[in-house]
Design a protein around this motif. Structure first.
Motif, PDB file in Angstrom:
ATOM      1  N   PRO A   1       0.816  -1.200   0.000  1.00  0.00           N
ATOM      2  CA  PRO A   1       0.000   0.000   0.000  1.00  0.00           C
ATOM      3  C   PRO A   1       0.858   1.260   0.000  1.00  0.00           C
ATOM      4  N   HIS A   2       2.048   1.188   0.518  1.00  0.00           N
ATOM      5  CA  HIS A   2       3.047   2.247   0.409  1.00  0.00           C
ATOM      6  C   HIS A   2       4.417   1.600   0.544  1.00  0.00           C
ATOM      7  N   PRO A   3       5.469   2.246   0.066  1.00  0.00           N
ATOM      8  CA  PRO A   3       6.779   1.592  -0.037  1.00  0.00           C
ATOM      9  C   PRO A   3       7.329   0.991   1.256  1.00  0.00           C
ATOM     10  N   SER A   4       6.994   1.553   2.401  1.00  0.00           N
ATOM     11  CA  SER A   4       7.562   1.039   3.647  1.00  0.00           C
ATOM     12  C   SER A   4       6.607   0.104   4.392  1.00  0.00           C
ATOM     13  N   ALA A   5       5.618  -0.444   3.696  1.00  0.00           N
ATOM     14  CA  ALA A   5       4.632  -1.314   4.343  1.00  0.00           C
ATOM     15  C   ALA A   5       5.303  -2.545   4.940  1.00  0.00           C
ATOM     16  N   ASP A   6       4.867  -2.884   6.144  1.00  0.00           N
ATOM     17  CA  ASP A   6       5.384  -4.093   6.792  1.00  0.00           C
ATOM     18  C   ASP A   6       4.356  -5.220   6.630  1.00  0.00           C
ATOM     19  N   GLY A   7       4.640  -6.366   7.227  1.00  0.00           N
ATOM     20  CA  GLY A   7       3.752  -7.518   7.105  1.00  0.00           C
ATOM     21  C   GLY A   7       2.354  -7.246   7.618  1.00  0.00           C
ATOM     22  N   TYR A   8       2.246  -6.523   8.731  1.00  0.00           N
ATOM     23  CA  TYR A   8       0.942  -6.189   9.297  1.00  0.00           C
ATOM     24  C   TYR A   8       0.149  -5.359   8.289  1.00  0.00           C
ATOM     25  N   GLU A   9       0.772  -4.322   7.743  1.00  0.00           N
ATOM     26  CA  GLU A   9       0.078  -3.445   6.805  1.00  0.00           C
ATOM     27  C   GLU A   9      -0.339  -4.188   5.543  1.00  0.00           C
ATOM     28  N   LEU A  10       0.531  -5.056   5.064  1.00  0.00           N
ATOM     29  CA  LEU A  10       0.186  -5.835   3.877  1.00  0.00           C
ATOM     30  C   LEU A  10      -0.981  -6.781   4.140  1.00  0.00           C
ATOM     31  N   SER A  11      -0.986  -7.424   5.316  1.00  0.00           N
ATOM     32  CA  SER A  11      -2.091  -8.341   5.610  1.00  0.00           C
ATOM     33  C   SER A  11      -3.397  -7.584   5.790  1.00  0.00           C
ATOM     34  N   VAL A  12      -3.359  -6.413   6.434  1.00  0.00           N
ATOM     35  CA  VAL A  12      -4.570  -5.599   6.568  1.00  0.00           C
ATOM     36  C   VAL A  12      -5.064  -5.173   5.192  1.00  0.00           C
ATOM     37  N   ALA A  13      -4.146  -4.744   4.334  1.00  0.00           N
ATOM     38  CA  ALA A  13      -4.534  -4.312   2.991  1.00  0.00           C
ATOM     39  C   ALA A  13      -5.154  -5.465   2.197  1.00  0.00           C
ATOM     40  N   LEU A  14      -4.570  -6.643   2.307  1.00  0.00           N
ATOM     41  CA  LEU A  14      -5.096  -7.800   1.582  1.00  0.00           C
ATOM     42  C   LEU A  14      -6.488  -8.196   2.086  1.00  0.00           C
ATOM     43  N   PHE A  15      -6.663  -8.256   3.398  1.00  0.00           N
ATOM     44  CA  PHE A  15      -7.974  -8.623   3.937  1.00  0.00           C
ATOM     45  C   PHE A  15      -9.007  -7.528   3.702  1.00  0.00           C
ATOM     46  N   SER A  16      -8.580  -6.268   3.689  1.00  0.00           N
ATOM     47  CA  SER A  16      -9.498  -5.183   3.328  1.00  0.00           C
ATOM     48  C   SER A  16      -9.972  -5.356   1.889  1.00  0.00           C
ATOM     49  N   ALA A  17      -9.045  -5.721   1.016  1.00  0.00           N
ATOM     50  CA  ALA A  17      -9.416  -5.952  -0.380  1.00  0.00           C
ATOM     51  C   ALA A  17     -10.391  -7.117  -0.498  1.00  0.00           C
ATOM     52  N   LEU A  18     -10.170  -8.144   0.293  1.00  0.00           N
ATOM     53  CA  LEU A  18     -11.025  -9.331   0.266  1.00  0.00           C
ATOM     54  C   LEU A  18     -12.425  -9.028   0.801  1.00  0.00           C
ATOM     55  N   LEU A  19     -12.488  -8.300   1.923  1.00  0.00           N
ATOM     56  CA  LEU A  19     -13.759  -8.115   2.616  1.00  0.00           C
ATOM     57  C   LEU A  19     -14.496  -6.823   2.282  1.00  0.00           C
ATOM     58  N   PHE A  20     -13.773  -5.775   1.865  1.00  0.00           N
ATOM     59  CA  PHE A  20     -14.417  -4.475   1.694  1.00  0.00           C
ATOM     60  C   PHE A  20     -14.230  -3.879   0.298  1.00  0.00           C
ATOM     61  N   THR A  21     -12.983  -3.580  -0.081  1.00  0.00           N
ATOM     62  CA  THR A  21     -12.788  -2.863  -1.342  1.00  0.00           C
ATOM     63  C   THR A  21     -13.120  -3.722  -2.562  1.00  0.00           C
ATOM     64  N   GLY A  22     -12.834  -5.021  -2.509  1.00  0.00           N
ATOM     65  CA  GLY A  22     -13.201  -5.894  -3.627  1.00  0.00           C
ATOM     66  C   GLY A  22     -14.700  -5.947  -3.847  1.00  0.00           C
ATOM     67  N   PRO A  23     -15.475  -6.249  -2.791  1.00  0.00           N
ATOM     68  CA  PRO A  23     -16.932  -6.230  -2.966  1.00  0.00           C
ATOM     69  C   PRO A  23     -17.470  -4.852  -3.363  1.00  0.00           C
ATOM     70  N   ALA A  24     -16.879  -3.772  -2.864  1.00  0.00           N
ATOM     71  CA  ALA A  24     -17.333  -2.426  -3.252  1.00  0.00           C
ATOM     72  C   ALA A  24     -17.095  -2.186  -4.736  1.00  0.00           C
ATOM     73  N   GLU A  25     -15.934  -2.620  -5.218  1.00  0.00           N
ATOM     74  CA  GLU A  25     -15.638  -2.464  -6.643  1.00  0.00           C
ATOM     75  C   GLU A  25     -16.603  -3.300  -7.485  1.00  0.00           C
ATOM     76  N   GLU A  26     -16.853  -4.516  -7.067  1.00  0.00           N
ATOM     77  CA  GLU A  26     -17.761  -5.393  -7.812  1.00  0.00           C
ATOM     78  C   GLU A  26     -19.175  -4.805  -7.861  1.00  0.00           C
ATOM     79  N   LEU A  27     -19.646  -4.298  -6.749  1.00  0.00           N
ATOM     80  CA  LEU A  27     -20.973  -3.695  -6.701  1.00  0.00           C
ATOM     81  C   LEU A  27     -21.044  -2.462  -7.603  1.00  0.00           C
ATOM     82  N   ALA A  28     -20.012  -1.614  -7.541  1.00  0.00           N
ATOM     83  CA  ALA A  28     -19.986  -0.418  -8.394  1.00  0.00           C
ATOM     84  C   ALA A  28     -19.999  -0.818  -9.869  1.00  0.00           C
TER      85      ALA A  28
END
Length: 159
Positions: free
Chosen positions: A4-31
C-alpha cells in the motif's frame, strides 16, 4: 502484489489484503455491476487517510466514514483521534453526500472532478486532499480474489 506504500510491513500488507477481500473488492464489484446496468451514474470513493488513532495501527478503518459523513466527529474520536484531517474529510464527505441527495451528482467545490464509475474505474481518493485515481487497490483486489475460496465464510475463519 504491491505494498500500500513503499515502507509497508507484514501487518500493513495483511490488513490491505484482507481489506481488499472483505471491503474494497466487494465495493468495486458492486460499483461495476450497477454501472453496467446503465440506469444511473455510479460514483465510488475510497478513504485512504491513515488515522493517527492507535499510533496509526488502525490505518483507515472500516466505519470511520460514518462519523465523517454525518459530521458527528465527537462520537468517533477513537477512530480518528480528533485529527484536523478528520474535520476536512468530514466536510468533503458531507458536501458530496448533500449534493448527491439534492442533485443526483456528488460534485462540489470540494470534489471538483469525479466522473461516474465505468471501464477506467475512477475513484475519488480521500487522503487528506481529494484526488482522482483509476483502479484503486486493483492489484490488491485481484490478489485477494486469487486466494478467495468459494463457500468459505472468511469472517468465521479469521474472526
Amino acid at each position: 502484489m504491491p505494498p500500500p506504500h513503499p515502507s509497508a510491513d507484514g501487518y500493513e500488507l495483511s490488513v490491505a489484503l484482507f481489506s481488499a477481500l472483505l471491503f474494497t473488492g466487494p465495493a468495486e464489484e458492486l460499483a461495476a455491476r450497477h454501472a453496467a446496468q446503465g440506469t444511473s451514474p455510479v460514483h465510488r470513493y475510497r478513504i485512504t487517510w491513515r488515522t493517527p488513532a492507535g499510533d496509526g495501527a488502525l490505518m483507515s478503518p472500516h466505519e470511520m466514514d460514518v462519523s465523517l459523513t454525518f459530521g458527528n466527529l465527537d462520537a468517533a474520536v477513537g477512530l480518528h483521534a480528533a485529527a484536523p484531517e478528520a474535520a476536512e474529510l468530514s466536510a468533503t464527505l458531507r458536501s458530496a453526500w448533500t449534493a448527491f441527495a439534492r442533485t443526483g451528482s456528488p460534485l462540489t467545490e470540494r470534489t471538483p472532478e469525479w466522473p461516474a464509475y465505468g471501464e477506467e474505474k475512477p475513484v475519488l481518493v480521500l487522503a487528506p486532499e481529494p484526488t482522482l485515481a483509476a483502479d484503486v487497490d486493483g492489484e490488491l483486489i485481484r490478489a485477494a480474489q486469487a486466494v478467495r475460496i468459494e463457500g468459505v465464510n472468511w469472517f468465521s475463519v479469521f474472526g
